[in-house]
Enzyme design. Structure first.
Site, mmCIF file in Angstrom:
data_model
loop_
_atom_site.group_PDB
_atom_site.id
_atom_site.type_symbol
_atom_site.label_atom_id
_atom_site.label_comp_id
_atom_site.label_asym_id
_atom_site.label_seq_id
_atom_site.Cartn_x
_atom_site.Cartn_y
_atom_site.Cartn_z
ATOM 1 N N ASP A 65 -22.358 -5.421 -93.367
ATOM 2 C CA ASP A 65 -22.348 -5.581 -94.824
ATOM 3 C C ASP A 65 -22.752 -6.992 -95.216
ATOM 4 O OD1 ASP A 65 -20.058 -6.684 -93.720
ATOM 5 O OD2 ASP A 65 -18.647 -5.431 -94.810
ATOM 6 N N ASP A 131 -6.300 -2.862 -97.342
ATOM 7 C CA ASP A 131 -6.237 -1.623 -98.122
ATOM 8 C C ASP A 131 -6.882 -0.445 -97.379
ATOM 9 O OD1 ASP A 131 -8.916 -2.289 -98.233
ATOM 10 O OD2 ASP A 131 -9.056 -2.346 -100.412
HETATM 11 C C1 GLP Z 1 -14.013 -7.926 -94.919
HETATM 12 C C2 GLP Z 1 -15.149 -7.310 -94.140
HETATM 13 C C3 GLP Z 1 -14.662 -6.214 -93.219
HETATM 14 C C4 GLP Z 1 -13.461 -6.715 -92.438
HETATM 15 C C5 GLP Z 1 -12.351 -7.042 -93.389
HETATM 16 C C6 GLP Z 1 -11.103 -7.535 -92.679
HETATM 17 O O1 GLP Z 1 -13.728 -7.303 -96.107
HETATM 18 N N1 GLP Z 1 -16.184 -6.777 -94.966
HETATM 19 O O2 GLP Z 1 -15.704 -5.823 -92.330
HETATM 20 O O3 GLP Z 1 -13.048 -5.733 -91.530
HETATM 21 O O4 GLP Z 1 -12.795 -8.077 -94.229
HETATM 22 O O5 GLP Z 1 -11.243 -8.886 -92.402
HETATM 23 P P1 GLP Z 1 -10.328 -9.712 -91.423
HETATM 24 O O6 GLP Z 1 -10.728 -9.299 -90.060
HETATM 25 O O7 GLP Z 1 -10.651 -11.134 -91.720
HETATM 26 O O8 GLP Z 1 -8.931 -9.358 -91.761
#
Ligand code: GLP
Length: 255
Positions: A65, A131
């Site tokens: 993304d 979430d």
């Molecule tokens: C973002 C990314 C996701 C990721 C999520 C969790 O929103 N787009 O791909 O899995 O954060 O992030 P973290 O691993 O920092 O908790």
């Protein structure tokens, strides 16, 4: 789905990536940003630097993304982030990200085409949002969606505000692979650590398959692996069974 609870899930992910690259040097690896995969990336970089890692010269990489609205090269764009956190250190450049700088109306379709041309993803790394979001597929996302523009929830913008000067600077829009796109990868590996992920992990792994918890779509994939530390696994009801499976897993099986 295989659920593995270990002290250092990042090392297992690094092992899985290396073993794929050794077996299929021109494989396609799907990359995730966020904090969760960082220990795995650090492990890959350290092995690469010490000369014990495989050659990544023929690997193709696709990001899940990208934020919409940040100027090209912005340090918090996911393209810049993954270069800083992994791909520059591995010395690789065949790294693809959704094109957020020209014609957003067709950007999703163009990204799908580029993944299809590469033969789809062999191993997709995934994190999970608090979430239950996967990539940037927020609750309510179609379980068969493809790459498209999405609007972030207030919760995700607040979660990601730590990377920006304030929550107001977190972009509202993103381009993200859809859940249907992610499901086309041959092996999904979701990594989660810390107690803040425990309820989302329990909903994804043991709750109903529902667009209300996008990560629950993993239950429909034939080869999904969920790597957790103790804290992220702390709300799972079947945790004893997952431990028993892992402790008795035949060596030849791999992840
Ligand atoms: C973002 C990314 C996701 C990721 C999520 C969790 O929103 N787009 O791909 O899995 O954060 O992030 P973290 O691993 O920092 O908790």
């Amino acid at each position: 789905m295989e659920v593995v609870v270990v002290d250092s899930p990042g090392v297992l992910l690094a092992d899985a990536i290396e073993s794929l690259v050794r077996k299929s040097p021109s494989c396609v690896v799907g990359l995730a940003t966020g904090s969760s995969p960082l220990p795995a990336y650090e492990e890959l970089i350290s092995r690469h630097r010490s000369g014990t890692g495989p050659s990544y010269a023929d690997v193709t990489w696709f990001l899940l993304d990208e934020y919409v609205g940040l100027p090209p090269g912005h340090p918090q764009s996911y393209r810049a982030t993954i270069a800083r956190e992994l791909t520059d250190a591995l010395g690789v450049s065949d790294v693809h990200a959704p094109d957020v700088h020209s014609d957003l109306a067709t950007a999703g379709e163009r990204y799908e085409e580029s993944i299809a041309e590469a033969g789809w993803v062999d191993l997709q790394i995934l994190g999970i949002g608090s979430d239950g979001h996967l990539a940037f597929n927020e609750p309510g996302s179609s379980l068969s969606s493809s790459t498209r523009l999405k609007t972030l929830t207030a919760r995700t913008r607040a979660d990601n505000a730590r990377f920006f000067a304030s929550v107001d600077e977190v972009p509202r829009h993103v381009l993200t692979q859809g859940l249907g796109t992610i499901m086309r990868a041959r092996h999904l590996v979701l990594l989660a650590t810390g107690s803040s992920k425990a309820s989302a992990v329990a909903a994804a792994v043991e709750g109903s398959v529902s667009a209300s918890c996008p990560a629950s779509v993993l239950q429909l994939h034939a080869h999904a692996t969920v790597l957790l530390d103790e804290a992220a696994a702390s709300s799972l009801e079947r945790i004893d069974y997952y431990r028993e499976v892992w402790a008795n897993k035949p060596d030849w099986q791999g992840l």
